[in-house]
Design a protein around this motif. Structure first.
Motif, PDB file in Angstrom:
ATOM      1  N   THR A 168      -4.320  -0.734   5.960  1.00 33.87           N
ATOM      2  CA  THR A 168      -5.621  -0.188   5.569  1.00 33.87           C
ATOM      3  C   THR A 168      -6.068  -0.862   4.277  1.00 33.87           C
ATOM      4  OG1 THR A 168      -5.134   1.945   6.601  1.00 33.87           O
ATOM      5  CG2 THR A 168      -6.853   1.900   4.907  1.00 33.87           C
ATOM      6  N   CYS A 169      -7.260  -1.484   4.309  1.00 41.29           N
ATOM      7  CA  CYS A 169      -7.694  -2.339   3.193  1.00 41.29           C
ATOM      8  C   CYS A 169      -9.055  -1.911   2.651  1.00 41.29           C
ATOM      9  CB  CYS A 169      -7.829  -3.800   3.644  1.00 41.29           C
ATOM     10  SG  CYS A 169      -6.399  -4.480   4.462  1.00 41.29           S
ATOM     11  N   PRO A 170      -9.139  -1.576   1.379  1.00 42.89           N
ATOM     12  CA  PRO A 170     -10.458  -1.504   0.731  1.00 42.89           C
ATOM     13  C   PRO A 170     -10.962  -2.934   0.536  1.00 42.89           C
ATOM     14  CG  PRO A 170      -8.735  -0.416  -0.581  1.00 42.89           C
ATOM     15  CD  PRO A 170      -8.055  -1.221   0.455  1.00 42.89           C
ATOM     16  N   LEU A 171     -12.224  -3.171   0.843  1.00 47.98           N
ATOM     17  CA  LEU A 171     -12.767  -4.529   0.716  1.00 47.98           C
ATOM     18  C   LEU A 171     -13.296  -4.759  -0.694  1.00 47.98           C
ATOM     19  CD1 LEU A 171     -14.603  -4.815   4.160  1.00 47.98           C
ATOM     20  CD2 LEU A 171     -12.252  -5.457   3.551  1.00 47.98           C
ATOM     21  N   VAL A 172     -13.322  -6.019  -1.077  1.00 44.14           N
ATOM     22  CA  VAL A 172     -13.692  -6.382  -2.444  1.00 44.14           C
ATOM     23  C   VAL A 172     -15.209  -6.372  -2.602  1.00 44.14           C
ATOM     24  CG1 VAL A 172     -13.610  -8.193  -4.196  1.00 44.14           C
ATOM     25  CG2 VAL A 172     -11.614  -7.754  -2.738  1.00 44.14           C
ATOM     26  N   ASP A 173     -15.690  -5.684  -3.630  1.00 43.69           N
ATOM     27  CA  ASP A 173     -17.114  -5.658  -3.971  1.00 43.69           C
ATOM     28  C   ASP A 173     -17.377  -6.790  -4.956  1.00 43.69           C
ATOM     29  OD1 ASP A 173     -19.645  -5.198  -5.074  1.00 43.69           O
ATOM     30  OD2 ASP A 173     -19.473  -3.025  -4.822  1.00 43.69           O
ATOM     31  N   ASP A 174     -18.140  -7.799  -4.488  1.00 42.73           N
ATOM     32  CA  ASP A 174     -18.437  -8.969  -5.320  1.00 42.73           C
ATOM     33  C   ASP A 174     -19.916  -9.004  -5.676  1.00 42.73           C
ATOM     34  OD1 ASP A 174     -17.854 -11.338  -6.680  1.00 42.73           O
ATOM     35  OD2 ASP A 174     -18.399 -12.586  -4.945  1.00 42.73           O
ATOM     36  N   GLY A 175     -20.386  -7.931  -6.245  1.00 44.16           N
ATOM     37  CA  GLY A 175     -21.799  -7.867  -6.606  1.00 44.16           C
ATOM     38  C   GLY A 175     -22.646  -7.460  -5.423  1.00 44.16           C
ATOM     39  N   ASP A 176     -23.378  -8.418  -4.847  1.00 47.40           N
ATOM     40  CA  ASP A 176     -24.227  -8.128  -3.694  1.00 47.40           C
ATOM     41  C   ASP A 176     -23.480  -8.217  -2.374  1.00 47.40           C
ATOM     42  OD1 ASP A 176     -26.424  -7.770  -5.336  1.00 47.40           O
ATOM     43  OD2 ASP A 176     -26.986  -9.900  -5.270  1.00 47.40           O
ATOM     44  N   ASP A 177     -22.286  -8.818  -2.383  1.00 46.66           N
ATOM     45  CA  ASP A 177     -21.537  -9.061  -1.157  1.00 46.66           C
ATOM     46  C   ASP A 177     -20.248  -8.263  -1.114  1.00 46.66           C
ATOM     47  OD1 ASP A 177     -23.399 -10.910  -0.214  1.00 46.66           O
ATOM     48  OD2 ASP A 177     -22.423 -12.577  -1.253  1.00 46.66           O
ATOM     49  N   ILE A 178     -19.819  -7.972   0.103  1.00 43.15           N
ATOM     50  CA  ILE A 178     -18.500  -7.389   0.366  1.00 43.15           C
ATOM     51  C   ILE A 178     -17.668  -8.468   1.061  1.00 43.15           C
ATOM     52  CG2 ILE A 178     -17.225  -5.546   1.500  1.00 43.15           C
ATOM     53  CD1 ILE A 178     -19.048  -4.595  -0.724  1.00 43.15           C
ATOM     54  N   ILE A 179     -16.439  -8.649   0.617  1.00 39.99           N
ATOM     55  CA  ILE A 179     -15.614  -9.766   1.097  1.00 39.99           C
ATOM     56  C   ILE A 179     -14.389  -9.252   1.838  1.00 39.99           C
ATOM     57  CG2 ILE A 179     -14.262 -11.796   0.418  1.00 39.99           C
ATOM     58  CD1 ILE A 179     -16.038 -12.016  -2.043  1.00 39.99           C
ATOM     59  N   PHE A 180     -14.161  -9.807   3.030  1.00 39.07           N
ATOM     60  CA  PHE A 180     -12.925  -9.559   3.776  1.00 39.07           C
ATOM     61  C   PHE A 180     -12.071 -10.818   3.718  1.00 39.07           C
ATOM     62  CE2 PHE A 180     -10.444 -10.308   7.610  1.00 39.07           C
ATOM     63  CZ  PHE A 180      -9.623  -9.201   7.621  1.00 39.07           C
ATOM     64  N   LYS A 181     -10.779 -10.665   3.383  1.00 38.21           N
ATOM     65  CA  LYS A 181      -9.848 -11.781   3.333  1.00 38.21           C
ATOM     66  C   LYS A 181      -8.704 -11.538   4.305  1.00 38.21           C
ATOM     67  CE  LYS A 181     -10.753 -12.911  -1.531  1.00 38.21           C
ATOM     68  NZ  LYS A 181     -10.162 -13.111  -2.876  1.00 38.21           N
ATOM     69  N   ASN A 183      -9.491  13.228  -7.386  1.00 36.01           N
ATOM     70  CA  ASN A 183     -10.219  11.978  -7.170  1.00 36.01           C
ATOM     71  C   ASN A 183      -9.389  10.782  -7.662  1.00 36.01           C
ATOM     72  OD1 ASN A 183     -10.743  12.837  -9.960  1.00 36.01           O
ATOM     73  ND2 ASN A 183     -12.038  11.001 -10.043  1.00 36.01           N
ATOM     74  N   ILE A 184      -9.525   9.675  -6.933  1.00 43.39           N
ATOM     75  CA  ILE A 184      -8.879   8.419  -7.338  1.00 43.39           C
ATOM     76  C   ILE A 184      -9.932   7.306  -7.235  1.00 43.39           C
ATOM     77  CG2 ILE A 184      -6.553   9.116  -6.686  1.00 43.39           C
ATOM     78  CD1 ILE A 184      -8.185   6.529  -4.563  1.00 43.39           C
ATOM     79  N   ILE A 185      -9.681   6.210  -7.980  1.00 39.42           N
ATOM     80  CA  ILE A 185     -10.654   5.120  -8.066  1.00 39.42           C
ATOM     81  C   ILE A 185     -10.070   3.849  -7.473  1.00 39.42           C
ATOM     82  CG2 ILE A 185     -11.974   3.663  -9.658  1.00 39.42           C
ATOM     83  CD1 ILE A 185     -11.964   6.098 -11.583  1.00 39.42           C
ATOM     84  N   LEU A 186     -10.875   3.169  -6.641  1.00 44.51           N
ATOM     85  CA  LEU A 186     -10.530   1.852  -6.105  1.00 44.51           C
ATOM     86  C   LEU A 186     -11.357   0.832  -6.891  1.00 44.51           C
ATOM     87  CD1 LEU A 186     -10.689   2.738  -2.290  1.00 44.51           C
ATOM     88  CD2 LEU A 186      -8.673   2.748  -3.776  1.00 44.51           C
ATOM     89  N   HIS A 187     -10.751   0.242  -7.920  1.00 43.55           N
ATOM     90  CA  HIS A 187     -11.510  -0.579  -8.865  1.00 43.55           C
ATOM     91  C   HIS A 187     -12.151  -1.799  -8.203  1.00 43.55           C
ATOM     92  CE1 HIS A 187     -10.476   1.471 -12.635  1.00 43.55           C
ATOM     93  NE2 HIS A 187      -9.299   1.714 -12.076  1.00 43.55           N
ATOM     94  N   ASP A 188     -11.396  -2.539  -7.379  1.00 46.08           N
ATOM     95  CA  ASP A 188     -11.936  -3.770  -6.800  1.00 46.08           C
ATOM     96  C   ASP A 188     -13.061  -3.496  -5.812  1.00 46.08           C
ATOM     97  OD1 ASP A 188     -10.232  -5.191  -8.316  1.00 46.08           O
ATOM     98  OD2 ASP A 188      -8.805  -5.700  -6.739  1.00 46.08           O
ATOM     99  N   SER A 189     -13.041  -2.333  -5.189  1.00 47.03           N
ATOM    100  CA  SER A 189     -14.104  -1.972  -4.245  1.00 47.03           C
ATOM    101  C   SER A 189     -15.233  -1.205  -4.916  1.00 47.03           C
ATOM    102  CB  SER A 189     -13.527  -1.113  -3.110  1.00 47.03           C
ATOM    103  OG  SER A 189     -12.534  -1.807  -2.416  1.00 47.03           O
ATOM    104  N   LEU A 209      -5.570   6.278   1.994  1.00 47.07           N
ATOM    105  CA  LEU A 209      -5.761   5.585   0.721  1.00 47.07           C
ATOM    106  C   LEU A 209      -5.633   6.547  -0.458  1.00 47.07           C
ATOM    107  CD1 LEU A 209      -8.742   3.190   1.588  1.00 47.07           C
ATOM    108  CD2 LEU A 209      -6.426   2.512   0.941  1.00 47.07           C
ATOM    109  N   PHE A 210      -6.174   7.746  -0.284  1.00 46.06           N
ATOM    110  CA  PHE A 210      -6.061   8.726  -1.371  1.00 46.06           C
ATOM    111  C   PHE A 210      -4.596   9.062  -1.626  1.00 46.06           C
ATOM    112  CE2 PHE A 210      -5.808  12.774  -3.422  1.00 46.06           C
ATOM    113  CZ  PHE A 210      -6.878  12.788  -4.306  1.00 46.06           C
ATOM    114  N   ALA A 211      -3.843   9.317  -0.559  1.00 43.58           N
ATOM    115  CA  ALA A 211      -2.435   9.700  -0.712  1.00 43.58           C
ATOM    116  C   ALA A 211      -1.642   8.592  -1.394  1.00 43.58           C
ATOM    117  CB  ALA A 211      -1.831  10.022   0.650  1.00 43.58           C
ATOM    118  N   TYR A 212      -1.848   7.347  -0.975  1.00 40.71           N
ATOM    119  CA  TYR A 212      -1.088   6.232  -1.577  1.00 40.71           C
ATOM    120  C   TYR A 212      -1.369   6.135  -3.075  1.00 40.71           C
ATOM    121  CZ  TYR A 212       0.141   1.486  -2.915  1.00 40.71           C
ATOM    122  OH  TYR A 212       0.656   0.403  -3.580  1.00 40.71           O
ATOM    123  N   ASN A 213      -2.631   6.135  -3.442  1.00 42.67           N
ATOM    124  CA  ASN A 213      -2.982   6.012  -4.862  1.00 42.67           C
ATOM    125  C   ASN A 213      -2.562   7.236  -5.654  1.00 42.67           C
ATOM    126  OD1 ASN A 213      -4.785   3.440  -5.434  1.00 42.67           O
ATOM    127  ND2 ASN A 213      -5.302   4.167  -3.383  1.00 42.67           N
TER     128      ASN A 213
END
Length: 879
Positions: free
Chosen positions: A491-504, A745-751, A777-781
């Motif tokens: 399970t992957c949170p995707l990266v928020d790169d400003g205007d774009d969302i990136i999948f790697k 609550n938990i925070i996903l910084h990169d997303s 994701l909440f449980a893991y963090n």
């Protein structure tokens, strides 16, 4: 491509010693032109035949290397083919009066002799696969041997070539003399074994190939310079340049080892905050191929020992990389050896040379394994900025069925996960059937796997969490009879790169996969505007995108960010929801700033930091203490720090938490917390964070060290990230983001997302429109947050944390996924499936799991349906 070479010769030993240059080169009696033409034609035919046989032999060798990169046990059969080809050509030369103790070395026969020796050289390389005198040759040595061999073959056309090409031929021939004399010296101590081996169909005399190759180089140079077209000085220059390069390398080798020894010995003068000595060595070590060879000497590269003997079957001690032969390393080891212990060398290699996978503990060998096929099945939730990736990998054991080696092997994979991602599924195919993993504590999974693999040798697979956003997957047994297949779900949170969302793409290290094909299927779930995939993806009837191509670990794509819709998922009495994360600022009177500078900082960033000198007290870590930076010492100190490969900031030395800020940046290739977990530094850091203290840390965009990233995941830092401009604004406003994570609550910084958890009223009606990945994701963090500062303690694993992980089915520092062969195995090790859990993630995990009261309603409803069916049946029977 690297080749393995055992340099030996089929010529009888007397060939090398019983002739002299004068007798060999006596002028031949004059013959008539007709006989001369016939002899010339015969020579040309021999040479053409030799080229054909040489091409076939070389092609066969390369093909075998290409198809069997992990060396199969039918290599002895392949050697026989090479050997027969060489012997056939020797017979042809003998029948044409061009082979013999003296005849082979005459001018008119020397070019045919070069071809013959080249054939036996390939034969010897092939034999080395089964009877290793040399370890696997490095890439540069393989290329060097091929190039010198080609130039020696080119002497057939010496008279027809330009004088400058002739000089180049002589230059390379002079270098080849040095190379082959080195190889002859390397195997000199087993000449006796070679003499005995002559009795076995002449195979033992392969050991003398280096000596005969050196001799043929000398004869070629002699005959070429006799024509006075070019000078013998060119050959001498080739030999001298080669020797000079070796001497320069030896000097650099010795210089670096001296520096390492000095840093080791001077460690008593620098306490380095209680860090192990190897950390300081690694910080200052030049990160290049020479340093890597020094660290891998003995671990990977063969070295000289005091008895001038070699191990025919050496063990790699702590390293999973094949043994290699590098003449530069071997010769340099004659004058100095790496003074660092094997354990410390392994940690240095793990830290800065991307070799952490090689140091995984192995219960069984995996040398003959390859990854034969990969399937990546990807669900993208564009609006929620999430993805669920299932990777299916097929593992092939290339060892032959009649191998004398152990056929059963263990596959170990290390998966590099995107920041914040978590493993949520594992499956292993046993007897053609998919068996899903059960989540349990890490200790139980480790005990079960080692017992079954190390003693009972039956089917298990296990996934363990590791620092640095990695997990290891182990699969056993891998046999030649069938390919093993396993699945890992992430399970992957995707990266928020400003205007774009990136999948790697999810990358991994493990059994060789560069020649594997990969099928990628991408399914877009929910709102998916402006998602443009690469042109090679084709849309199928279901609307999914699919492609098949060579495995590409660098595959990625981006799509436009859309507003986050209303969403929620309910489980076990709680509702989980995603929302954008916007840091809320609180007053912060920061008066002192600590710069954690290393070679990941750019000059522009250092210059921007310098502007803070006018408004704040600026400090940096130097040796054992903090030094205040001023206009006078700025250039000197920052210049020194920018040479560090990484930095390990002593957060526990910050006492004024309210008014202090650490500005940092780093690289993924840096030490992990576990690498120095037993040090005084770790104890001090552990006590510091265990007290509940949180330091303000601002990470500059562009990279995060594994050390800082791990502390961030463990919620040990009051963390923020961004550019220098944003930091300046906050400093001017005298504000800084407030800590916002809690049990709710938990925070996903990169997303740039936040997941909230709220208790729900069971009477209320909840519309579920989000996948169960939110709860996972909440449980893991949340587990990482609770482990926190206790990570440095051996008893940080608690049943409460294991239960939380089992409920969400997430792999974490306290939990692992394991597949065992039978239910009895699970019972024996006390591994039980959690009743109220999300279980393994699946492609259908898009809705809510029923609550206990909902299960009751479902059961009542099904019972009512059954009642109606029975009643209807009775009525029909009565009629």
């Amino acid at each position: 491509m690297s080749f393995n070479f055992e340099l030996q010769s089929t010529f009888r030993i007397e060939n090398i010693f019983i002739y002299t240059m004068n007798t060999i080169t006596e002028p031949l009696p004059s013959i008539n032109p007709g006989v001369a033409n016939t002899e010339h034609e015969r020579t040309s035919q021999n040479i053409r035949l030799g080229y054909v046989l040489l091409t076939v032999s070389f092609f066969l060798f390369v093909l075998f290397e290409h198809l069997d990169l992990n060396r199969r046990d039918d290599s002895l059969t392949v050697f026989v083919l090479h050997y027969v080809v060489a012997v056939v050509y020797a017979i042809v030369l003998a029948r044409n009066d061009a082979y013999g103790i003296r005849k082979s070395w005459r001018k008119e026969n020397i070019n045919r002799t070069v071809i013959l020796l080249s054939l036996f050289l390939i034969s010897a390389f092939a034999l080395n696969r089964s009877l290793p005198v040399f370890a696997e040759s490095t890439t540069w040595l393989s290329a060097y041997l091929i190039i010198t061999s080609l130039f020696l073959l080119s002497f057939q056309y010496f008279d027809r070539l330009n004088v400058w090409i002739n000089r180049l031929q002589l230059l390379v021939a002079g270098s080849a003399v040095v190379l082959h004399f080195y190889l002859a010296a390397y195997v000199a101590n087993i000449y006796g074994i070679g003499i005995i081996g002559i009795l076995f169909f002449g195979i033992g005399t392969h050991i003398f190939v280096p000596l005969t190759m050196a001799a043929v180089c000398a004869f070629l140079i002699r005959y070429a310079t006799d024509q006075q077209r070019t000078s013998i000085y060119w050959a001498s220059a080739g030999a001298m340049l080669t020797l000079a390069f070796v001497l320069v390398f030896m000097g650099e080798w010795n210089s670096r080892i001296s520096k390492i020894e000095a840093m080791n010995n001077q460690s008593v003068l620098r306490q380095n905050y209680g860090l192990p000595t190897w950390v300081a060595v690694t910080q200052h070590l030049e990160k290049d191929w020479i340093s890597e060879k020094i660290l891998k000497s003995d671990l990977v590269y063969t070295t000289h020992n005091k008895d001038f003997q070699w191990d025919f079957f050496p063990a790699n001690r702590f390293w999973g990389e094949p043994r290699k032969h590098d003449p530069l390393v071997f010769i340099s080891s004659l004058i100095s050896r790496c003074p660092i212990s094997y354990d410390d060398r392994v940690k240095i290699l793990q830290s800065i040379f991307a070799d952490r996978h090689q140091s995984n503990e192995r219960l069984w060998s995996g040398d003959n394994l390859t990854t034969s096929y990969i399937v990546s099945d990807v669900d993208i939730y564009p609006a929620l900025r999430l993805a669920y990736v299932e990777k299916y990998l097929s593992v092939r054991n290339n060892i032959s069925d009649n191998s004398w080696r152990e056929q059963t092997q263990e596959a170990i994979y290390t998966f590099q996960l995107p920041e914040g991602s978590v493993v949520t599924a594992l499956s292993l195919w046993i007897n053609g059937k998919e068996e899903k993993g059960i989540l349990t504590s890490k200790q139980k999974a480790t005990t079960a796997y080692k017992t079954i693999v190390g003693v009972e040798q039956r089917d298990p697979s296990v996934i363990h969490w590791q620092e640095g956003n990695t997990v290891t997957v182990r699969v056993f047994p891998c046999t030649p009879e069938e390919e093993r297949k396993f699945k890992i779900g992430i399970t992957c949170p995707l990266v928020d790169d400003g205007d774009d969302i990136i999948f790697k793409n999810i990358t991994f290290r493990g059994p060789f996969a560069h020649h594997a094909n990969e099928t990628v299927r991408i399914r877009l779930i929910g709102e998916s505007q402006d998602v443009v995939l690469p042109h090679y993806f084709k849309k199928d009837a279901k609307g999914d995108y699919i492609t098949e191509q060579r495995y590409n670990p660098d595959f990625q794509f981006a799509f436009k960010k859309v507003p986050l819709p209303s969403n929620q998922f309910t489980f076990d009495g709680y509702t989980y929801a995603l929302r954008p994360h916007r840091p809320s600022l609180q007053p912060a009177n920061i008066s002192q700033i600590f710069l954690d500078i290393n070679n990941s900082w750019t000059r522009k960033e250092v210059k921007a930091a310098e502007s803070l000198l006018d408004t704040h007290k600026i400090y940096a870590t130097v040796d054992d203490g903090f030094v205040q930076l001023t206009d006078e010492n700025w250039d000197d100190l920052t210049g020194v720090m920018r040479q560090y490969n990484f930095s390990i900031f002593p957060f526990h030395r910050i006492h004024n938490l309210e008014n202090s800020l650490i500005v940092t940046k780093g690289k993924g290739l840096s030490p992990h917390l576990s690498d120095f977990k037993d040090s005084q530094f770790a104890e001090d850091v552990g006590r510091y964070f265990e007290s509940g203290k949180q330091v303000k840390v601002y990470n500059l965009e562009g990279g995060t060290s594994t050390y800082v990233s791990s502390l961030r995941e463990l919620r040990g830092l009051q963390y923020a990230q961004g550019k220098f401009d944003q930091l300046n604004d906050w400093l001017i406003q005298k504000k800084y983001p407030r800590p916002e994570e809690s049990d709710g609550n938990i925070i996903l910084h990169d997303s740039k997302l936040e997941i909230t958890k709220n208790k729900i009223n069971r009477e209320s009606k909840i519309k579920n429109n989000a996948p169960d990945h939110l709860a996972r994701l909440f449980a893991y963090n949340n587990i990482m947050r609770k482990v926190g500062a206790h990570y440095f303690n051996d008893d940080f694993i608690s049943q409460e944390l294991v239960d939380e992980a089992a409920s969400a089915y997430v792999v974490s520092p306290v939990s692992s996924l394991i597949v065992l062969e039978t239910q009895k195995d699970y019972d024996r090790f006390g591994i039980e499936e959690s009743v109220n859990s999300l279980h393994n993630a699946t492609k259908e995990s898009t809705g809510a799991v029923p609550e206990p009261h909902e299960w009751a309603l479902i059961i009542l409803f099904l019972g009512f349906i059954c009642y109606l069916k029975v009643r209807r049946y009775k009525l029909c029977t009565a009629l």
